[in-house]
Design an enzyme around this catalytic site. Structure first.
Site, mmCIF file in Angstrom:
data_model
loop_
_atom_site.group_PDB
_atom_site.id
_atom_site.type_symbol
_atom_site.label_atom_id
_atom_site.label_comp_id
_atom_site.label_asym_id
_atom_site.label_seq_id
_atom_site.Cartn_x
_atom_site.Cartn_y
_atom_site.Cartn_z
ATOM 1 N N HIS A 1 0.877 -1.310 0.015
ATOM 2 C CA HIS A 1 0.028 0.162 -0.062
ATOM 3 C C HIS A 1 1.104 1.278 0.063
ATOM 4 O O HIS A 1 1.707 1.332 0.801
ATOM 5 C CB HIS A 1 -1.040 -0.126 1.329
ATOM 6 C CG HIS A 1 -2.103 -0.784 1.196
ATOM 7 N ND1 HIS A 1 -3.129 -0.799 2.114
ATOM 8 C CD2 HIS A 1 -2.529 -1.789 0.171
ATOM 9 C CE1 HIS A 1 -3.820 -2.009 1.583
ATOM 10 N NE2 HIS A 1 -3.621 -2.504 0.669
ATOM 11 N N TYR B 1 -8.881 5.154 7.973
ATOM 12 C CA TYR B 1 -8.821 5.690 9.350
ATOM 13 C C TYR B 1 -9.813 6.705 9.545
ATOM 14 O O TYR B 1 -9.745 7.661 9.005
ATOM 15 C CB TYR B 1 -7.512 6.059 9.983
ATOM 16 C CG TYR B 1 -6.464 5.102 10.127
ATOM 17 C CD1 TYR B 1 -5.908 4.416 9.093
ATOM 18 C CD2 TYR B 1 -6.150 4.490 11.550
ATOM 19 C CE1 TYR B 1 -4.859 3.399 9.253
ATOM 20 C CE2 TYR B 1 -5.128 3.685 11.589
ATOM 21 C CZ TYR B 1 -4.609 3.142 10.598
ATOM 22 O OH TYR B 1 -3.571 2.160 10.769
ATOM 23 N N LYS C 1 1.784 -0.380 15.129
ATOM 24 C CA LYS C 1 3.406 -0.646 15.456
ATOM 25 C C LYS C 1 3.507 -1.821 16.456
ATOM 26 O O LYS C 1 4.805 -2.238 16.196
ATOM 27 C CB LYS C 1 3.637 0.729 16.332
ATOM 28 C CG LYS C 1 3.694 2.021 15.640
ATOM 29 C CD LYS C 1 4.850 2.117 14.529
ATOM 30 C CE LYS C 1 4.267 2.885 13.503
ATOM 31 N NZ LYS C 1 5.024 2.459 11.981
ATOM 32 N N TYR D 1 4.439 6.395 10.361
ATOM 33 C CA TYR D 1 3.704 5.157 10.113
ATOM 34 C C TYR D 1 4.569 4.090 9.112
ATOM 35 O O TYR D 1 4.489 2.950 9.266
ATOM 36 C CB TYR D 1 2.274 5.604 9.277
ATOM 37 C CG TYR D 1 1.241 4.435 9.123
ATOM 38 C CD1 TYR D 1 1.520 3.589 8.380
ATOM 39 C CD2 TYR D 1 0.240 4.533 9.819
ATOM 40 C CE1 TYR D 1 0.462 2.321 8.321
ATOM 41 C CE2 TYR D 1 -0.867 3.892 9.844
ATOM 42 C CZ TYR D 1 -0.590 2.812 8.857
ATOM 43 O OH TYR D 1 -1.698 1.583 8.857
HETATM 44 P P1 FAD Z 1 3.446 -12.413 21.404
HETATM 45 O O1 FAD Z 1 3.015 -12.254 19.989
HETATM 46 O O2 FAD Z 1 2.455 -12.012 22.259
HETATM 47 O O3 FAD Z 1 3.904 -13.908 21.517
HETATM 48 C C1 FAD Z 1 4.438 -14.064 22.954
HETATM 49 C C2 FAD Z 1 4.379 -15.512 23.032
HETATM 50 O O4 FAD Z 1 4.741 -16.033 24.458
HETATM 51 C C3 FAD Z 1 3.118 -16.243 22.909
HETATM 52 O O5 FAD Z 1 3.090 -17.086 21.952
HETATM 53 C C4 FAD Z 1 2.883 -16.607 24.143
HETATM 54 O O6 FAD Z 1 1.667 -17.841 24.063
HETATM 55 C C5 FAD Z 1 3.985 -16.920 24.682
HETATM 56 N N1 FAD Z 1 4.009 -16.944 26.223
HETATM 57 C C6 FAD Z 1 3.346 -16.269 26.976
HETATM 58 N N2 FAD Z 1 3.565 -16.744 28.349
HETATM 59 C C7 FAD Z 1 4.312 -17.705 28.292
HETATM 60 C C8 FAD Z 1 4.976 -18.612 29.208
HETATM 61 N N3 FAD Z 1 4.610 -18.673 30.479
HETATM 62 N N4 FAD Z 1 5.890 -19.480 28.835
HETATM 63 C C9 FAD Z 1 5.968 -19.986 27.428
HETATM 64 N N5 FAD Z 1 5.546 -18.870 26.508
HETATM 65 C C10 FAD Z 1 4.860 -18.164 26.843
HETATM 66 N N6 FAD Z 1 -0.563 -5.007 16.661
HETATM 67 C C11 FAD Z 1 -0.568 -4.279 15.742
HETATM 68 O O7 FAD Z 1 0.369 -3.628 15.303
HETATM 69 N N7 FAD Z 1 -1.810 -4.110 15.230
HETATM 70 C C12 FAD Z 1 -2.980 -4.932 15.496
HETATM 71 O O8 FAD Z 1 -4.002 -5.015 14.885
HETATM 72 C C13 FAD Z 1 -2.815 -5.451 16.660
HETATM 73 N N8 FAD Z 1 -3.946 -6.512 17.171
HETATM 74 C C14 FAD Z 1 -3.389 -7.092 18.253
HETATM 75 C C15 FAD Z 1 -4.499 -7.861 19.009
HETATM 76 C C16 FAD Z 1 -4.389 -8.430 20.255
HETATM 77 C C17 FAD Z 1 -5.654 -9.269 20.793
HETATM 78 C C18 FAD Z 1 -3.211 -8.347 20.717
HETATM 79 C C19 FAD Z 1 -2.771 -9.228 22.014
HETATM 80 C C20 FAD Z 1 -1.814 -7.766 19.976
HETATM 81 C C21 FAD Z 1 -2.498 -7.064 19.059
HETATM 82 N N9 FAD Z 1 -1.309 -6.507 18.372
HETATM 83 C C22 FAD Z 1 -1.516 -5.765 17.173
HETATM 84 C C23 FAD Z 1 0.050 -6.215 18.814
HETATM 85 C C24 FAD Z 1 0.860 -7.325 18.165
HETATM 86 O O9 FAD Z 1 0.145 -8.589 17.800
HETATM 87 C C25 FAD Z 1 2.178 -7.807 19.058
HETATM 88 O O10 FAD Z 1 2.870 -6.510 19.316
HETATM 89 C C26 FAD Z 1 3.026 -8.717 18.646
HETATM 90 O O11 FAD Z 1 2.290 -10.009 18.912
HETATM 91 C C27 FAD Z 1 4.202 -8.999 19.610
HETATM 92 O O12 FAD Z 1 4.911 -10.065 19.103
HETATM 93 P P2 FAD Z 1 5.758 -10.890 20.479
HETATM 94 O O13 FAD Z 1 6.317 -12.135 19.920
HETATM 95 O O14 FAD Z 1 6.671 -9.783 21.108
HETATM 96 O O15 FAD Z 1 4.580 -11.437 21.538
HETATM 97 C C1 DHB Z 2 -4.387 -3.387 11.443
HETATM 98 C C2 DHB Z 2 -4.283 -3.038 12.826
HETATM 99 C C3 DHB Z 2 -3.916 -1.628 13.115
HETATM 100 O O1 DHB Z 2 -3.714 -1.402 14.374
HETATM 101 C C4 DHB Z 2 -3.761 -0.822 12.194
HETATM 102 O O2 DHB Z 2 -3.516 0.374 12.700
HETATM 103 C C5 DHB Z 2 -3.988 -1.034 10.909
HETATM 104 C C6 DHB Z 2 -4.168 -2.207 10.564
HETATM 105 C C7 DHB Z 2 -4.853 -4.682 11.042
HETATM 106 O O3 DHB Z 2 -5.323 -5.514 11.730
HETATM 107 O O4 DHB Z 2 -5.062 -5.046 9.768
#
Ligand code: FAD
Ligand code: DHB
Length: 391
Positions: free
Chosen positions: A72, A201, A298, A384
């Site tokens: 995009h 948005y 982010k 962004y």
């Molecule tokens: P995570 O993806 O949270 O991975 C952490 C891992 O550690 C998981 O697999 C978990 O199961 C594991 N874990 C937890 N506890 C333990 C334990 N005790 N022992 C072993 N393993 C463990 N970001 C965006 O930019 N846009 C979005 O739309 C967006 N939507 C989101 C929706 C939700 C519901 C959530 C929770 C987050 C969202 N985020 C979004 C944020 C984004 O998904 C996260 O920033 C991203 O997943 C971070 O990656 P990570 O690997 O650091 O953490």
């Molecule tokens: C999506 C999530 C966001 O937080 C955003 O700012 C833009 C897109 C998404 O899930 O596609």
């Protein structure tokens, strides 16, 4: 069992770290609480900065991303009566790519399996030990109920906001900066082709709305709701009506296509930063150390950027005995974390409806400024599309 880097958590941060370390010839073992299927199907982020695309490509998992990711040039910003396109490529020379976190995770898991790198899924009682001493290790109970111990040079906590790694750091030395918001998002995945070519948005008197997508066939939507919202109050019909009202307000000639709702859930919003991101032999990366509200997409990108920095630092340390980069890791990562924390807070506060009309007028003035002033538009676009990983 012995390895060089024990990684707790196999979300995008943990999986990418094990992949990048492998490319440097450094062994690692992943320990994850959930099953692989569960981790793969969690519907979360959808937008990759150009630096994240480059990083995943360099990591050797860019093939499907290049074929199926949707590039995009920018986004639409709208409010009642007006919809404007911000072209990031024209403004700052960078684009973003729509590619779901589910797909990033699948690609990284496939690479891990192909390389035969060890991972323990469905592990319980995962605990880091001796992070200050000479024998750092992780203990857990594996999926068969057997106790396990992994000895390592270094432990990395990629275990998200609720994981055990941050808790294992001496709490007296940790600083936590936190903000909660008086709104949440109702996230909706729908089996319907997007009604827009790029993300919308939308500011609206009823609350913020966003139109995103996962492919040419699947759309993703978000609606501002209250943090204690009861999802049972949101029938599919009510969702489509709210989306149509809020998203339709920017352009009277525009129509929202509707279809079956595949998944819906309420997502809380929070800003949270832990400092420092390292204690002794334990390092934090991704959501284990920081959370941003989702406006501006982010969270996932920040997690990937931490891992890129940490790989560089650990490689210098484990291969050459150089400690400068590991010593700088927390400060370097936190500079970017705070930039993204500010941007996510700013986007959130500009777009979400609050009670006071004074706030609404400030928000509308800010939105008009974003599209009328090239420097204001470029500032949004630069953040962004993503500041450089070593920012
Ligand atoms: P995570 O993806 O949270 O991975 C952490 C891992 O550690 C998981 O697999 C978990 O199961 C594991 N874990 C937890 N506890 C333990 C334990 N005790 N022992 C072993 N393993 C463990 N970001 C965006 O930019 N846009 C979005 O739309 C967006 N939507 C989101 C929706 C939700 C519901 C959530 C929770 C987050 C969202 N985020 C979004 C944020 C984004 O998904 C996260 O920033 C991203 O997943 C971070 O990656 P990570 O690997 O650091 O953490
Ligand atoms: C999506 C999530 C966001 O937080 C955003 O700012 C833009 C897109 C998404 O899930 O596609």
């Amino acid at each position: 069992m012995r390895t060089r880097v024990a990684i707790i958590g196999a979300g995008p941060a943990g999986l990418l770290l094990s992949q990048l370390l492998d490319q440097e010839g450094i062994d690692s073992v992943l320990v994850e609480r959930q099953s692989a299927e569960y981790v793969q199907s969690r519907i979360r982020a959808g937008i990759l900065e150009s630096a994240s695309v480059d990083l995943l490509t360099k990591a050797g998992v860019g093939e499907r991303l290049a074929a199926e990711g949707m590039e995009h040039r920018g986004i639409y910003l709208q409010w009642p009566g007006e919809r404007h396109h911000l072209d990031f490529v024209d403004l700052v020379g960078r684009s973003v790519t729509v590619y779901g976190q589910t797909e990033v995770t699948k690609d990284l898991m496939a690479a891990r399996e192909a390389a035969g790198r060890p991972a323990f899924y469905e592990a319980s009682e995962v605990t880091p030990h001796d992070i200050d001493g000479d024998h750092p290790h992780v203990t857990f109970v594996d999926s068969d109920g057997s106790p396990q111990r992994i000895d390592a040079d270094v432990i990395v906590g990629c275990d998200g906001y609720h994981g055990p790694s941050r808790q294992a750091m001496p709490q007296s030395g940790l600083r936590v900066h936190e903000r909660t918001y008086p709104f949440a998002w109702l996230g909706v995945l729908a089996d319907v082709p997007p009604s827009t070519d790029e993300l919308i948005y939308a500011w609206h008197h009823d609350g913020f709305a966003m139109h995103s997508m996962r492919s040419h066939r699947i759309s993703r939507f978000y609606l501002q709701v209250s943090p204690d919202e009861d999802i049972a109050e949101w029938s599919d019909d009510r969702i489509w009506e709210a989306l149509s009202t809020r998203l339709g307000a920017g352009d009277p000639d525009w129509t929202l296509h509707t279809g079956p709702v595949l998944e819906k859930s309420v997502l809380p919003m929070r800003s949270f930063v832990t400092s420092p991101m390292r204690h002794g032999k334990l390092f934090l990366a991704g959501d284990a150390a920081h959370i941003v509200p989702p406006t501006g997409a982010k969270g996932l990108n920040l997690a990937l950027a931490d891992v890129a920095l940490l790989t560089r630092a650990l490689t210098a340390w484990l291969h050459e005995g150089r400690e400068d980069l590991v010593d700088q890791y927390s400060d370097t990562a936190l500079r970017r974390v705070w930039r993204c924390t500010h941007f996510s807070w700013w986007m959130t506060m500009m777009l979400h409806r609050r009670d006071e009309e004074f706030d609404a007028q400030l928000q509308l003035s800010q939105l008009r400024r974003q599209v009328a002033s090239e420097s204001a538009a470029a500032e949004l676009a630069d953040n962004y599309a993503g500041v450089p990983i070593g920012y």
